[in-house]
Every structure is written in C-alpha cells, then in structure tokens.
Design a protein around this motif. Structure first.
Motif, mmCIF file in Angstrom:
data_model
loop_
_atom_site.group_PDB
_atom_site.id
_atom_site.type_symbol
_atom_site.label_atom_id
_atom_site.label_comp_id
_atom_site.label_asym_id
_atom_site.label_seq_id
_atom_site.Cartn_x
_atom_site.Cartn_y
_atom_site.Cartn_z
ATOM 1 N N VAL A 30 0.857 -1.187 0.000
ATOM 2 C CA VAL A 30 0.000 0.000 0.000
ATOM 3 C C VAL A 30 0.888 1.230 0.000
ATOM 4 O O VAL A 30 1.766 1.369 0.842
ATOM 5 C CB VAL A 30 -0.943 0.013 1.222
ATOM 6 C CG1 VAL A 30 -1.771 1.284 1.243
ATOM 7 C CG2 VAL A 30 -1.832 -1.213 1.216
ATOM 8 N N ASP A 32 0.918 5.174 0.493
ATOM 9 C CA ASP A 32 0.105 6.215 1.115
ATOM 10 C C ASP A 32 0.987 7.427 1.355
ATOM 11 O O ASP A 32 1.902 7.389 2.165
ATOM 12 C CB ASP A 32 -0.462 5.698 2.443
ATOM 13 C CG ASP A 32 -1.237 6.742 3.222
ATOM 14 O OD1 ASP A 32 -1.462 7.857 2.713
ATOM 15 O OD2 ASP A 32 -1.634 6.442 4.366
ATOM 16 N N ASP A 62 -8.560 10.349 8.468
ATOM 17 C CA ASP A 62 -7.592 9.484 7.810
ATOM 18 C C ASP A 62 -8.253 8.127 7.615
ATOM 19 O O ASP A 62 -9.086 7.725 8.417
ATOM 20 C CB ASP A 62 -6.321 9.327 8.647
ATOM 21 C CG ASP A 62 -5.206 8.637 7.876
ATOM 22 O OD1 ASP A 62 -4.530 9.339 7.101
ATOM 23 O OD2 ASP A 62 -5.034 7.426 8.030
ATOM 24 N N ALA A 63 -7.872 7.429 6.564
ATOM 25 C CA ALA A 63 -8.479 6.140 6.266
ATOM 26 C C ALA A 63 -7.989 5.043 7.203
ATOM 27 O O ALA A 63 -8.651 4.041 7.377
ATOM 28 C CB ALA A 63 -8.195 5.752 4.816
ATOM 29 N N GLY A 64 -6.819 5.219 7.800
ATOM 30 C CA GLY A 64 -6.256 4.174 8.652
ATOM 31 C C GLY A 64 -6.088 4.624 10.082
ATOM 32 O O GLY A 64 -6.604 5.663 10.504
ATOM 33 N N ALA A 65 -5.348 3.836 10.820
ATOM 34 C CA ALA A 65 -5.076 4.162 12.216
ATOM 35 C C ALA A 65 -4.083 5.314 12.289
ATOM 36 O O ALA A 65 -3.180 5.422 11.468
ATOM 37 C CB ALA A 65 -4.512 2.943 12.929
ATOM 38 N N ASP A 103 0.131 8.744 10.494
ATOM 39 C CA ASP A 103 -0.454 7.450 10.170
ATOM 40 C C ASP A 103 0.626 6.380 10.086
ATOM 41 O O ASP A 103 1.811 6.656 10.291
ATOM 42 C CB ASP A 103 -1.288 7.529 8.881
ATOM 43 C CG ASP A 103 -0.481 7.945 7.672
ATOM 44 O OD1 ASP A 103 0.754 7.857 7.694
ATOM 45 O OD2 ASP A 103 -1.096 8.349 6.662
ATOM 46 N N ALA A 104 0.217 5.161 9.792
ATOM 47 C CA ALA A 104 1.152 4.032 9.769
ATOM 48 C C ALA A 104 2.241 4.203 8.715
ATOM 49 O O ALA A 104 3.335 3.658 8.856
ATOM 50 C CB ALA A 104 0.387 2.742 9.527
#
Length: 107
Positions: A30, A32, A62-65, A103-104
């Motif tokens: 992914v 990002d 945000d789409a993620g953690a 984010d990650a």
C-alpha cells in the motif's frame, strides 16, 4: 506514482534434471503519501474562561489508524486523545494548543 494498493508477485524458473517453476505468494503493498488532517472546531461565540483545565476537542480524518500528539504552548508533544485536557492547570493569559497526527505510513 499514485497512492493505492498494488499486488506484487514473482515467478522463478530453474532447471537441473527436471525443469521446475515456482510461483511466489502474492503480496499487497500500500502506497500512502496523504497525511492525516486534524480539525479543531472553534465553537461560536468563543469567550475567555476561568477554567484552568479546559478540554479541547479535535477530530482526525484518515483512512487508517493514526497516532495523535498534543501540546500547549511550547511544551513537548505527548500522546493524547480527544478531548485533550492539560496535564497541569493553565495560568491566566493566552495559550496555544497544537495537535498533530501521523499514520502508519509515517505521514
């Protein structure tokens, strides 16, 4: 060059007495590059308060953690959640609250 999920795979050929082909497991990568957005809403008719430990509300898009950190004035950033309240009572006067999120992917 675009953000998204990409599937990667490989195939290896080798020969000895018997020709063989081995396929790898597929792996998804992914990409990002979009940083989270922090929103600190300002209530209408904001006025001074006598509360020395006010709470500050924020949201993170945000789409993620994400991991969030807050600070007041020039103090170091520390992990926080919303609503954020200062660890020690504030003195009289103006103060600056800052919130940052990552984010990650490290954005």
């Amino acid at each position: 060059t675009a953000d998204g999920a990409f599937t990667n795979s490989a195939r290896m050929w080798f020969s000895q007495l018997v020709a063989k082909a081995i396929a790898s497991n597929s792996v998804t990568t992914v990409r990002d590059t979009v940083a989270p957005t922090v929103n600190i809403p300002v209530p209408p008719n904001v006025t001074a308060t006598s509360d020395t430990t006010p709470s500050f509300v924020f949201t993170v898009v945000d789409a993620g953690a994400v991991a969030t950190e807050c600070r007041i004035d020039g103090n170091p950033f520390a992990p926080c959640t919303s609503p954020f309240t200062a660890a020690v009572p504030l003195t009289n006067g103006s103060h600056v609250v800052a919130v940052r999120a990552s984010d990650a992917a490290g954005n």
